[in-house]
Design a protein around this motif. Structure first.
Motif, mmCIF file in Angstrom:
data_model
loop_
_atom_site.group_PDB
_atom_site.id
_atom_site.type_symbol
_atom_site.label_atom_id
_atom_site.label_comp_id
_atom_site.label_asym_id
_atom_site.label_seq_id
_atom_site.Cartn_x
_atom_site.Cartn_y
_atom_site.Cartn_z
ATOM 1 N N TYR A 80 9.088 8.275 -2.663
ATOM 2 C CA TYR A 80 8.857 6.978 -2.041
ATOM 3 C C TYR A 80 8.353 6.027 -3.117
ATOM 4 C CZ TYR A 80 9.350 8.237 2.925
ATOM 5 O OH TYR A 80 9.852 8.610 4.146
ATOM 6 N N GLN A 118 5.940 2.532 -3.611
ATOM 7 C CA GLN A 118 4.954 1.678 -2.954
ATOM 8 C C GLN A 118 4.579 0.535 -3.880
ATOM 9 O OE1 GLN A 118 1.107 3.440 -1.860
ATOM 10 N NE2 GLN A 118 0.987 2.086 -0.073
ATOM 11 N N ARG A 152 -0.359 -2.941 -2.380
ATOM 12 C CA ARG A 152 -0.838 -3.352 -1.062
ATOM 13 C C ARG A 152 0.279 -3.454 -0.015
ATOM 14 N NH1 ARG A 152 -6.173 -5.283 -0.884
ATOM 15 N NH2 ARG A 152 -7.173 -5.236 -2.910
ATOM 16 N N LYS A 153 1.355 -2.700 -0.246
ATOM 17 C CA LYS A 153 2.456 -2.672 0.713
ATOM 18 C C LYS A 153 2.628 -1.256 1.256
ATOM 19 C CE LYS A 153 4.040 -6.929 0.138
ATOM 20 N NZ LYS A 153 4.136 -7.894 1.255
ATOM 21 N N GLU A 154 3.522 -1.127 2.232
ATOM 22 C CA GLU A 154 3.772 0.193 2.794
ATOM 23 C C GLU A 154 4.705 0.994 1.893
ATOM 24 O OE1 GLU A 154 5.148 -2.553 3.730
ATOM 25 O OE2 GLU A 154 7.120 -2.286 4.653
ATOM 26 N N PRO A 155 4.631 2.331 1.967
ATOM 27 C CA PRO A 155 5.588 3.166 1.220
ATOM 28 C C PRO A 155 6.995 2.981 1.788
ATOM 29 C CG PRO A 155 3.702 4.460 1.957
ATOM 30 C CD PRO A 155 3.641 3.158 2.681
ATOM 31 N N LEU A 175 11.081 4.611 1.365
ATOM 32 C CA LEU A 175 11.863 5.709 0.811
ATOM 33 C C LEU A 175 12.734 5.223 -0.345
ATOM 34 C CD1 LEU A 175 12.753 8.695 1.077
ATOM 35 C CD2 LEU A 175 14.643 7.869 2.502
ATOM 36 N N LEU A 232 5.717 7.660 -5.360
ATOM 37 C CA LEU A 232 5.011 8.696 -4.613
ATOM 38 C C LEU A 232 5.909 9.909 -4.411
ATOM 39 C CD1 LEU A 232 3.573 6.378 -1.789
ATOM 40 C CD2 LEU A 232 2.494 6.983 -3.954
ATOM 41 N N LYS A 237 -0.656 11.320 -5.055
ATOM 42 C CA LYS A 237 -1.418 10.099 -5.266
ATOM 43 C C LYS A 237 -0.571 9.001 -5.898
ATOM 44 C CE LYS A 237 -5.967 8.495 -6.663
ATOM 45 N NZ LYS A 237 -7.224 8.765 -7.377
ATOM 46 N N LYS A 267 -4.742 8.151 -2.249
ATOM 47 C CA LYS A 267 -3.400 8.495 -1.788
ATOM 48 C C LYS A 267 -3.238 8.243 -0.291
ATOM 49 C CE LYS A 267 -4.343 13.362 -0.805
ATOM 50 N NZ LYS A 267 -3.894 14.750 -1.040
ATOM 51 N N PHE A 312 -1.427 3.030 8.282
ATOM 52 C CA PHE A 312 0.015 2.877 8.419
ATOM 53 C C PHE A 312 0.520 3.677 9.613
ATOM 54 C CE2 PHE A 312 0.944 0.571 4.659
ATOM 55 C CZ PHE A 312 0.172 1.058 3.618
ATOM 56 N N GLU A 345 13.955 10.657 6.789
ATOM 57 C CA GLU A 345 13.198 9.488 6.345
ATOM 58 C C GLU A 345 12.149 9.069 7.354
ATOM 59 O OE1 GLU A 345 15.600 6.130 5.354
ATOM 60 O OE2 GLU A 345 13.874 4.878 4.844
ATOM 61 N N PHE A 393 7.829 3.281 7.641
ATOM 62 C CA PHE A 393 6.457 2.816 7.769
ATOM 63 C C PHE A 393 6.398 1.364 8.212
ATOM 64 C CE2 PHE A 393 3.687 6.077 5.994
ATOM 65 C CZ PHE A 393 4.601 6.913 5.375
ATOM 66 N N GLY A 394 5.352 1.054 8.982
ATOM 67 C CA GLY A 394 5.012 -0.336 9.236
ATOM 68 C C GLY A 394 4.286 -0.911 8.029
ATOM 69 N N GLU A 395 4.012 -2.210 8.092
ATOM 70 C CA GLU A 395 3.381 -2.882 6.955
ATOM 71 C C GLU A 395 1.894 -2.581 6.845
ATOM 72 O OE1 GLU A 395 6.316 -6.708 6.268
ATOM 73 O OE2 GLU A 395 4.372 -7.016 7.238
ATOM 74 N N ARG A 442 -4.951 -3.434 7.867
ATOM 75 C CA ARG A 442 -6.112 -3.225 6.998
ATOM 76 C C ARG A 442 -7.380 -3.318 7.834
ATOM 77 N NH1 ARG A 442 -7.020 -2.743 1.964
ATOM 78 N NH2 ARG A 442 -4.893 -3.320 1.417
#
Lengths: 112, 113
Positions: free
Chosen positions: A36, A38, A41-44, A46, A87, A104, B42, B91, B101, B104-106, B109
């Motif tokens: 993945y 990343q 500050r964003k989502e992972p 694929l 990742l 990590k 992580k 997330f 797959e 993920f959402g954004e 926080r």
């Protein structure tokens, strides 16, 4: 031994360089493997799945060595836009099911 | 392109308060997950949910946490009494099958003061 272990980096490379990331995993029964990406500050998201025979997607090549429990990702001709954290991800339970366990991450910075 | 949506994007709360984080998974997906990522750490698995029940949970997912799918679209994570160490990006993720797959959402926080 950590479940999924990666070199944290950072890897600072010039545009056009080839860079390789390594990952080891502890659960010998795992059968699903992924890389993945990343952004900060964003989502992972694929990047690619990793298959036993190795697989390639454009500039990206993934390899799996089950005997060594080792996964790699090779990026050729790196672009500025490749800068991100990569990742290594493995399924937690035996077989191909179950939750995904994340390493990590290895940070890549591609410079002009 | 279908996507996982999460609300709120950022929530600030006082220690000890209850927080509910909301997620709308992709409509034809059957497996739902919550992960969290403490800043600089992580991505950690919290819980997976299938067929209206928890299928797996981690050590992090203690009695302070709960999940619910109150209707056909929403998937929520509740933290009953927040602690400082709950501050993280949460997330939500979903996938069609229990392999393949994970989308993920954004993220939401959470900042606990």
């Amino acid at each position: 031994r950590k479940e999924v272990e990666q070199d944290p980096g950072p890897f600072n490379v010039p545009e056009g360089a080839t860079v390789a990331f390594n990952c080891t995993y502890s659960n010998s029964a795992s059968q699903s493997f992924f890389w993945y990406r990343q952004d900060c500050r964003k989502e992972p998201k694929l990047l690619m799945s990793v298959y036993s025979s190795g697989n390639e997607d454009g500039r990206f090549t993934a390899q799996l060595n089950r005997a060594s429990q080792y996964i790699s990702l090779l990026i050729r001709d790196s672009k500025l836009s490749d800068s991100a954290t990569y990742l290594c991800v493995v399924n937690g339970r035996g077989g191909s099911q179950g939750n995904l366990i994340f390493g990590k991450g290895t940070k890549l910075s591609v410079k002009p | 392109e279908p996507e996982v949506t999460q609300t709120p994007s950022h929530q600030v709360t006082q220690m000890g308060q209850e927080v509910i984080l909301r997620c709308v998974p992709i409509s034809n997906h059957l497996y739902f997950y919550w992960y969290r990522q403490i800043l600089g750490q992580k991505v950690e698995f919290l819980v997976s949910f299938y067929n209206n029940e928890i299928s797996e949970k981690s050590e992090i997912f203690d009695d302070q946490f709960s999940v619910e799918r109150p209707d056909g679209s929403n998937f929520t994570l509740k933290i009953r009494s927040t602690k400082l160490e709950d501050s993280a990006m949460y997330f939500c993720a979903s996938r069609v099958e229990n392999t393949g797959e994970l989308f993920f959402g954004e993220g939401s926080r959470l900042t606990v003061l």
